[in-house]
Design a protein around this motif. Sequence first.
Motif, PDB file in Angstrom:
ATOM      1  N   GLU A   1       0.533  -1.667   0.142  1.00  0.00           N
ATOM      2  CA  GLU A   1      -0.212  -0.016  -0.174  1.00  0.00           C
ATOM      3  C   GLU A   1       0.777   1.794  -0.193  1.00  0.00           C
TER       4      GLU A   1
ATOM      5  N   GLU B   1       1.608   1.474  -3.088  1.00  0.00           N
ATOM      6  CA  GLU B   1       1.220   2.353  -4.086  1.00  0.00           C
ATOM      7  C   GLU B   1       1.163   3.779  -4.122  1.00  0.00           C
ATOM      8  N   ARG B   2       1.409   4.196  -3.026  1.00  0.00           N
ATOM      9  CA  ARG B   2       0.596   5.488  -2.514  1.00  0.00           C
ATOM     10  C   ARG B   2       1.857   6.433  -3.251  1.00  0.00           C
TER      11      ARG B   2
END
Lengths: 412, 412
Positions: free
Chosen positions: A68, A71-72
Amino acid sequence: MNKKPKGARLSDDQRFDWLRLIRSENVGPRTFLALINNCGGARAALDALPDLARRGGARQPIRVASVEEVEREIALAVKIGVRFVALGEPEYPPALRQIDSAPPVLALRGLEEAMQQPAIAIVGSRNASAAGLTFADRLARGLGQAGYTVVSGLARGIDQRAHVAALETGTIGVLAGGHAKPYPPEAVALLPRIEKYGAIVSEMPLEWEPRGRDFPRRNRLVSGLSLGTVVIEAARGSGSLITAKFAAEQNREVFAAPGSPLDPRAEGTNELLRQGANLCARLEDVLAIVDPLRERDPFSNLEESPRETGEPLWGEHPLLGVDPAATPRARLGDALDEAAAHDFGAGLEGDVDRRRVEALLGPAPISIDDLARAAELDVRTIRQAIIELDLAGRIEYCGGNRVALIATDAET
Amino acid sequence: MNKKPKGARLSDDQRFDWLRLIRSENVGPRTFLALINNCGGARAALDALPDLARRGGARQPIRVASVEEVEREIALAVKIGVRFVALGEPEYPPALRQIDSAPPVLALRGLEEAMQQPAIAIVGSRNASAAGLTFADRLARGLGQAGYTVVSGLARGIDQRAHVAALETGTIGVLAGGHAKPYPPEAVALLPRIEKYGAIVSEMPLEWEPRGRDFPRRNRLVSGLSLGTVVIEAARGSGSLITAKFAAEQNREVFAAPGSPLDPRAEGTNELLRQGANLCARLEDVLAIVDPLRERDPFSNLEESPRETGEPLWGEHPLLGVDPAATPRARLGDALDEAAAHDFGAGLEGDVDRRRVEALLGPAPISIDDLARAAELDVRTIRQAIIELDLAGRIEYCGGNRVALIATDAET
């Protein structure tokens, strides 16, 4: 004028894993390369991280960057116009690729082409004199006209003056923090102008706020991007002298502008001259030395390195020990054979070998070869022990490919 | 701290003849020594001069200094407090004694002791900056406190500032003209102060008005008196750079103070640094290099040389070719035997040999050895031919013990 860039591109999945691996705890550029080469790729290295760190003596589980989180960072990069260029890809600056601790992934804004030109770093005092600023301006203009990209650290004073003078011919600014936290504040207005004909680069996570220790680390990229570093006005102990030191360690040319014996801003540059730096009092002083280097095209012998195919990445560092200058293909082949013959994931024979290495390490830096002799172990075993200790946050890399043990109370 | 000076004194008659010989036309320091050694003394050399010059191709009789002229100079010397010190006498400065073209007679005012201490020359721009003057002052004071005599050329700017700062610890001013015509005018008031703890020296006749060409010649004495020469602020082409050049040729240390690339007064010193001069931005830069030299006492290996007894004077120059460093006594003995075996007064075999040498000489400097090879003559014959040509005003001495023929229409 520019050579056709060499290298193979990563797939999107590979790039994701690379970013995730380098964003993980205790994974620096050297360990990154060792992991990639030994595990056969970033994906496998990510899987192996927790075990390796535990074996190295980590008290808590190693923090592997989450999917995550990465991805951010990628989403933010797209939003603010930052691209990621990986070591070995054609866009990666060829001079930087050759340094000991080249960042595996470079976050870039602006023109990749600016990084394919030969470059010279101009660095110096924030509190520069009018004469120092004028000289930085002249030199940067002259170097730009002579076909060089001017690299610097975006600080006020000499750095910014050099960037501004080289705006139209191409300049590279190297951030100490991430692209989303540009520093120093007075450089922010300059960034869009630099990006127009040049580039802004960073090895840090996009949202990284730069702290004191990030500036010296950044300075190795300033020198590493460049054939030579010119220091204009530097007081004793100034950060520009760190850049000069990195340049020397990277076998790049060091230039220093002389200054009056009574001017404290010249103490550092005069000291560099005492130590054998090239004197730079005019453009020709630099060109006379770097033009012939440029003709020799010192970075053209880097081969394309199809990583992620099981073949080790190019790199000269203590964990790989590969010398790219001497018939790189053959050396890489040898390293590959050696790697294949050894089941890296299995780690060391029990803890005995690592403990022996650990016992021989201390706060005084020691080379891998000396360590191997002292431990009566082969170099490969030593390197693996060091990877594990490094992932546990217990290794410090020093100049001259030497390592030291970071003081810890983990064992007590 | 000072060594007991070595050497034997001349008699008054000998000193008179020495002065008369060196004041004669076309007799420079090198030819003076060759004549003394080959003729067996100044008296015999004076007698031989007219014939030697005629053989060398002089169109008019050589002007030998008259007895009256020398009597007048000695009377004036007594009147204004000048003493004459001859090469080889104990009072002669040991460092100067070692240079290629050491003046046979030095005219001196002040303290002879000042010339027995190790010395450092500080020279530089007449139009110095405030910072340059301050640095000259600091350096001269520091060197004086460290036990060095400060040598300079009495010019305004750096030179005078260095003299004044070193007044109480001892300083030597070297005149380009004679003692009775002190120059520059603004130095006149300074001379009595320098003489109190130091000395003023000159190799020129007491009433000589200095001309342009006398200044570079004088500069070889400034460097020759000193273990090292420090140049502080010098524009391109300045006279201080000539002093630095002499220092290098004399195997003395050369130091240059760095300066801003934009300051024209630093162009010369920065150029010296490019050429490998030692950087001098503080006292320690000089002491670190000259203190060890001073400990080695580089001029102590000069032996006492009883000249005028038929034994050649010490001296390394193209006409004698004697190396004083290597077992000087033996070498001098060889030279003596060689001299005794040859009837110097009789000159060369007819004119044939001299004409052969002359035909091989030209405006391009050539070494005696190369000349001997080209002429297929022995070195001794070459040297005699050169003495004769020199006395006829036709020889120019160049760096590195080489000679050139001065263009003349005497033969056409």
